[in-house]
Motif scaffolding. Structure first.
Motif, PDB file in Angstrom:
ATOM      1  N   ALA A  30       0.820  -1.214   0.000  1.00 34.59           N
ATOM      2  CA  ALA A  30       0.000   0.000   0.000  1.00 34.59           C
ATOM      3  C   ALA A  30       0.853   1.263   0.000  1.00 34.59           C
ATOM      4  N   ILE A  31       1.548   1.485  -1.117  1.00 37.94           N
ATOM      5  CA  ILE A  31       2.353   2.702  -1.276  1.00 37.94           C
ATOM      6  C   ILE A  31       2.044   3.299  -2.643  1.00 37.94           C
ATOM      7  N   ASN A  32       2.593   4.482  -2.896  1.00 38.64           N
ATOM      8  CA  ASN A  32       2.479   5.087  -4.215  1.00 38.64           C
ATOM      9  C   ASN A  32       3.557   4.477  -5.111  1.00 38.64           C
ATOM     10  N   HIS A  33       3.157   3.624  -6.037  1.00 48.31           N
ATOM     11  CA  HIS A  33       4.104   2.934  -6.920  1.00 48.31           C
ATOM     12  C   HIS A  33       4.460   3.785  -8.145  1.00 48.31           C
ATOM     13  N   TYR A  34       3.732   4.870  -8.364  1.00 47.35           N
ATOM     14  CA  TYR A  34       3.942   5.688  -9.551  1.00 47.35           C
ATOM     15  C   TYR A  34       5.084   6.677  -9.334  1.00 47.35           C
ATOM     16  N   ASP A  35       6.004   6.732 -10.296  1.00 44.65           N
ATOM     17  CA  ASP A  35       7.017   7.785 -10.360  1.00 44.65           C
ATOM     18  C   ASP A  35       7.550   7.808 -11.789  1.00 44.65           C
ATOM     19  N   ALA A  36       8.574   8.589 -12.009  1.00 47.54           N
ATOM     20  CA  ALA A  36       9.092   8.750 -13.375  1.00 47.54           C
ATOM     21  C   ALA A  36       9.618   7.441 -13.943  1.00 47.54           C
ATOM     22  N   ASP A  37      10.145   6.586 -13.074  1.00 44.08           N
ATOM     23  CA  ASP A  37      10.659   5.298 -13.541  1.00 44.08           C
ATOM     24  C   ASP A  37       9.561   4.256 -13.700  1.00 44.08           C
TER      25      ASP A  37
ATOM     26  N   SER B 156      -1.569   3.903  -1.921  1.00 39.88           N
ATOM     27  CA  SER B 156      -1.332   4.296  -0.532  1.00 39.88           C
ATOM     28  C   SER B 156      -2.626   4.465   0.258  1.00 39.88           C
ATOM     29  N   GLY B 157      -3.748   4.574  -0.443  1.00 43.06           N
ATOM     30  CA  GLY B 157      -5.033   4.728   0.227  1.00 43.06           C
ATOM     31  C   GLY B 157      -5.808   3.434   0.366  1.00 43.06           C
ATOM     32  N   ALA B 158      -5.148   2.298   0.171  1.00 43.60           N
ATOM     33  CA  ALA B 158      -5.827   1.014   0.338  1.00 43.60           C
ATOM     34  C   ALA B 158      -6.319   0.861   1.775  1.00 43.60           C
ATOM     35  N   ASP B 159      -7.358   0.064   1.953  1.00 41.24           N
ATOM     36  CA  ASP B 159      -7.894  -0.188   3.292  1.00 41.24           C
ATOM     37  C   ASP B 159      -7.024  -1.163   4.080  1.00 41.24           C
ATOM     38  N   LEU B 160      -6.409  -2.102   3.367  1.00 36.25           N
ATOM     39  CA  LEU B 160      -5.563  -3.125   3.990  1.00 36.25           C
ATOM     40  C   LEU B 160      -4.436  -3.458   3.025  1.00 36.25           C
ATOM     41  N   GLU B 161      -3.373  -4.052   3.552  1.00 38.79           N
ATOM     42  CA  GLU B 161      -2.283  -4.496   2.685  1.00 38.79           C
ATOM     43  C   GLU B 161      -1.740  -5.827   3.185  1.00 38.79           C
TER      44      GLU B 161
ATOM     45  N   GLY C 104      -5.743  -1.315 -18.024  1.00 38.17           N
ATOM     46  CA  GLY C 104      -5.422  -0.313 -17.008  1.00 38.17           C
ATOM     47  C   GLY C 104      -6.045  -0.567 -15.648  1.00 38.17           C
ATOM     48  N   GLN C 105      -5.185  -0.582 -14.638  1.00 34.85           N
ATOM     49  CA  GLN C 105      -5.673  -0.747 -13.269  1.00 34.85           C
ATOM     50  C   GLN C 105      -6.051   0.602 -12.681  1.00 34.85           C
ATOM     51  N   ASN C 106      -6.652   0.586 -11.505  1.00 37.64           N
ATOM     52  CA  ASN C 106      -7.110   1.817 -10.866  1.00 37.64           C
ATOM     53  C   ASN C 106      -6.177   2.245  -9.741  1.00 37.64           C
ATOM     54  N   SER C 107      -6.227   3.528  -9.446  1.00 39.80           N
ATOM     55  CA  SER C 107      -5.379   4.124  -8.415  1.00 39.80           C
ATOM     56  C   SER C 107      -6.232   4.413  -7.178  1.00 39.80           C
ATOM     57  N   PHE C 108      -5.637   4.228  -5.986  1.00 39.58           N
ATOM     58  CA  PHE C 108      -6.334   4.484  -4.727  1.00 39.58           C
ATOM     59  C   PHE C 108      -5.395   5.270  -3.810  1.00 39.58           C
ATOM     60  N   PRO C 109      -5.264   6.578  -4.072  1.00 39.04           N
ATOM     61  CA  PRO C 109      -4.336   7.380  -3.273  1.00 39.04           C
ATOM     62  C   PRO C 109      -4.890   7.649  -1.874  1.00 39.04           C
ATOM     63  N   ALA C 110      -3.990   7.925  -0.942  1.00 44.02           N
ATOM     64  CA  ALA C 110      -4.404   8.283   0.408  1.00 44.02           C
ATOM     65  C   ALA C 110      -5.137   9.602   0.395  1.00 44.02           C
ATOM     66  N   LYS C 111      -6.139   9.722   1.215  1.00 48.40           N
ATOM     67  CA  LYS C 111      -6.932  10.964   1.254  1.00 48.40           C
ATOM     68  C   LYS C 111      -6.249  11.997   2.121  1.00 48.40           C
TER      69      LYS C 111
END
Length: 393
Positions: A221-228, A236-241, A386-393
């Motif tokens: 449950a982290i932000n996997h998106y970046d330039a690489d 990062s906004g997942a309910d559980l990991e 394409g998968q969906n994004s769930f960012p932390a609020k």
């Protein structure tokens, strides 16, 4: 004549006094009352912290009069009862726990303190199913990626469902392979052998899922998106990991988001959480309706692998399954991992790391969105890009 009247009057008065005396002696006394304390006791390890509000009923078997009270937080109820014979019943629900205790034909003739051991059973979390499963991974600047795998559990019912204790697993049988010990177990004993089991934590009341609500469960449950990693997403906004602190070194160090609760690891034959990027080992959602130690002891599955080693896995009875999707690789499929009662067909991805999401189709009824669920993934699901994004609020 006057004398006779007086004699008659005296006689009638005597009869009347006799009747009054007789009626007075026939009138029952007010029943004696006694102070009764009920102590409801929970089984060890129940995880239930409070019994406040649970109903308790006192049925007077002589008069059929019912008196209803409630337990306090610690499971105590104090009441005054007429001397009689009673059936005392405790019944209620706390989260996904059904609570009951019955004491029949109990005579109350003096002040008493009664202990009533509670029987706790799990309420089947009917209505929970997979809404999305992303296992396929993607390619980021030439690098194959799958730590951003996730799945979503959706409440397709019209009632609040508690997900505490609900289990997730992957099958041990890979469906591009032919018949093996795992499919034999399924066909003969109606059990699905699993390669891993994780459960949602909680004591029965921590994870309510509202009608039309969902739980997002991330591999990490982290932000996997970046330039690489331009094709990755923010989880990062997942309910559980799922966190594997001791995964093999070849997979690197797993990352634990302290703000996201972890699933409870029951077992994992690989030591690392990863859904096969081609979906060869389909996901299963199921209930464990007894203590986990009892469930594992009853559902061991031992087999000998190709190297001659004895391996211990665990299986889940098909009757415990809440949902399953027969995922796989289109054109590379031989023998199903799931029984037709769980999924009559399959839904495939076109290859490895194509960023394909398995999503359940929806329909609108009475102003609300429902997932289509006919236990036929070819009809119920679709493979979309394409998968969906769930960012932390």
């Amino acid at each position: 004549m006057k004398r006779n009247f007086l004699i008659l009057s005296s006689f009638l008065l005597g009869v009347l006094l006799s009747m009054l005396t007789s009626c007075s002696s026939d009138t029952p006394d007010t029943p004696e009352q006694h102070a009764v304390t009920i102590r409801a006791t929970l089984p060890e390890g129940s995880g239930i912290e409070s019994l406040e509000g649970i109903a308790i009923e006192f049925l007077d078997l002589r008069t059929q009069h019912k008196e209803e009270k409630q337990l306090d937080k610690s499971g105590i109820c104090q009441v005054k009862l007429d001397a009689s014979v009673y059936t005392i019943t405790i019944r209620g629900e706390i989260g996904n726990n059904s609570i009951v205790a019955i004491l029949e034909n109990y005579s109350i003739s003096e002040n008493a303190t009664l202990e009533m051991p509670l029987i706790i059973t799990k309420i089947k979390p009917t209505g929970l199913l997979f809404k999305e499963v992303f296992f396929n991974g993607e390619t980021n600047n030439g690098q194959m990626m799958h730590p951003d795998q996730y799945f979503i559990i959706y409440n397709n019912s019209d009632n609040v469902v508690y997900a505490d204790g609900v289990a997730f697993g992957l099958t041990a049988h890979a469906n591009p392979l032919g018949e093996d010990a795992f499919t034999q177990e399924l066909n003969q004993n109606n059990r699905i052998v699993l390669s891993m089991i994780y459960t949602i934590p909680g004591n029965g009341t921590q994870y309510p899922v509202q009608p039309g609500g969902q739980l997002v469960i991330a591999g990490t449950a982290i932000n996997h998106y970046d330039a690489d990693h331009p094709n990755s997403v923010d989880l990062s906004g997942a309910d559980l990991e799922i966190f594997e602190p001791d995964q093999p070194e070849a997979y690197g160090q797993d990352v634990d988001n302290p703000n996201v609760p972890n699933l409870v690891k029951i077992f994992n034959r690989f030591g690392v959480f990863m859904m096969h990027p081609r979906g060869f080992m389909p996901p299963v959602l199921f209930e464990i309706d007894e203590p986990i130690e009892t469930f594992l002891a009853k559902n061991q599955f031992e087999y000998t692998n190709n190297e001659g080693q004895t391996v211990m896995l665990y299986a889940v009875p098909v009757e415990n399954v809440l949902d399953g999707i027969e995922t796989g690789n289109t054109g590379n499929f031989k023998v199903k991992s799931l029984p037709v009662t769980v999924d009559r067909s399959m839904i495939g991805v076109p290859g490895c790391h194509r960023q394909v999401l398995i999503a359940r189709k929806t329909e609108e009824r009475n102003g609300r969105i429902y997932m289509i669920d006919t236990n036929d993934s070819e009809n119920d699901c679709e493979a979309i890009q394409g998968q969906n994004s769930f960012p932390a609020k």
